[in-house]
Design an enzyme around this catalytic site. Sequence first.
Site, short mmCIF file in Angstrom:
data_model
loop_
_atom_site.label_atom_id
_atom_site.label_comp_id
_atom_site.label_asym_id
_atom_site.label_seq_id
_atom_site.Cartn_x
_atom_site.Cartn_y
_atom_site.Cartn_z
N ASP A 1 -8.10 19.27 -1.82
CA ASP A 1 -9.04 18.95 -0.63
C ASP A 1 -10.62 18.71 -0.87
O ASP A 1 -11.25 19.61 -1.82
CB ASP A 1 -9.33 20.06 0.59
CG ASP A 1 -7.71 20.60 0.90
OD1 ASP A 1 -6.71 20.16 0.21
OD2 ASP A 1 -7.68 21.73 1.70
N GLU B 1 -4.55 23.09 9.34
CA GLU B 1 -5.35 23.25 8.26
C GLU B 1 -6.53 22.24 8.12
O GLU B 1 -6.48 21.20 8.91
CB GLU B 1 -4.59 22.79 6.89
CG GLU B 1 -3.37 23.78 6.50
CD GLU B 1 -2.68 23.35 5.22
OE1 GLU B 1 -2.62 24.26 4.56
OE2 GLU B 1 -2.20 22.31 5.04
#
Length: 463
Positions: A24, A207
């Site tokens: 990420d 998420e």
Amino acid sequence: MSTKGKRDFRPKIHFTPQKNWNNDPNGLLYLDGTWHLYYQHYPENAFWGPMHWGHAVSKDLLHWEHLPIALYPDEIGCIYSGSLVADKNNTTGFGTHHEKFGEEKKYPLVAMYTSHNMENHLESQSIAYSLDGGLHFEKYYGNPVIKNPGLRDFRDPKVFWNKKKDCWSMVMAAEDRCHIYASKNMKVWEKTGEFGPGVNKVPTVWECTDLFPVETEDGEKWVVLVSMIHPGTQGRANTQYFVGDFDGDTFRCTQPTEEPLWIDFGFDNYAGITYNNYDKPIFFGWGVNPKYANDVPTGEYAGMMTIAREMSLVKTEEGYRLRTVPFGIDALRAGTYPIASGASLLTESFGLKIKGNKGKVILENEVGQYVVIDVAEDSICVDRTHAGERNFSEDFCREEFSVSKTARLAKGDINMEILFDVSYLEVFADGGLEVASAAVYPDVPYRKVRLEGDLQAEMYLLK
Ligand code: FRU
């Protein structure tokens, strides 16, 4: 170092880690003309491992300077996803410790991230501050600032300045929803709201949530982003969005839909968030699907980011929809020239502007590998079944990771931009209303663009 990989698949203008693993994007902060990109990083190998925050900076979002690791695992846990803010008014008081960091007094940059305990897998939220513009961070002695409230999945804080309440607000993923918190000093947080159940039609673990304002012709609206691995599929991962209002405490979706809205109908864009401290939402996503990210044949590195993308909202017959277009490539587009079907590709990194109503754009090489973007009147489809190497992962070979189709939100001219950068394809159709991202690993570079139907193309170079 991993030795997997046959040839150099490294994109030219997309962010990749110098070596080893990234997932990420974290801590996206625009500051004094510099774009900071922190990212989930495992520095020991080209697969996922105990997380650190890697760091890179750029002046143009296309070329990156790699900087030392910013955050290392500690006794509370390893460093999962989070965000970074510029604490210009020294609300945290961390700025008063500046003498530790040399002569020049700078206001603190404050990172908020998830501490993930690798033994019991419990997650809590921590902060760290930097007084040298984001290079070095000192962790706060009072960590964690938000303890785990008994939830198994509780992570990825995205902090922003809340003008409505004159405080910091933070949105984070908490099991099947997001929680919203507020704080005056980033050390003491109070929960002010939550959002998800009922409106969300894809109940699963959330998420990397984000919450940001967007100007529209009907005034300010707010968008929630949430990344999720679809239940009922074997790992299709995507980012959903909701449009609504933020009253300073909580988010309310004002245009619920029966079908979920996805920011990208492709395969490889996950866990993305937008920049802090910039006046428009500029987005980066992790350009690999978590399902096979550990197996990609890219050699010394694994992971990348999408192109930076500007998000806005467009009024359609069905309500507001997200429009996403590449950001920061105007200078590259300036050299655009027309090409005919069958044109040779002398580069592995290029952009295409496509006009017309119906047909196919096919990128192909001389060993019979090709990727297809198929435009129909009411749908658009990306097919990478024959695009190149895929045996590195059984999942990558499956139908749901090979062909993806979505309905078009506009009629007529497809008005499409395609970016292709060595091993990563991005499609922005109908002016950015339908977007797809797909990693492809051709054994040799694509050498030809073929156009079918009434499609016409112009090209520019990405470098
Ligand atoms: C999303 C994610 C986050 C987490 C991080 C760990 O890809 O699972 O929820 O913070 O990756 O690397």
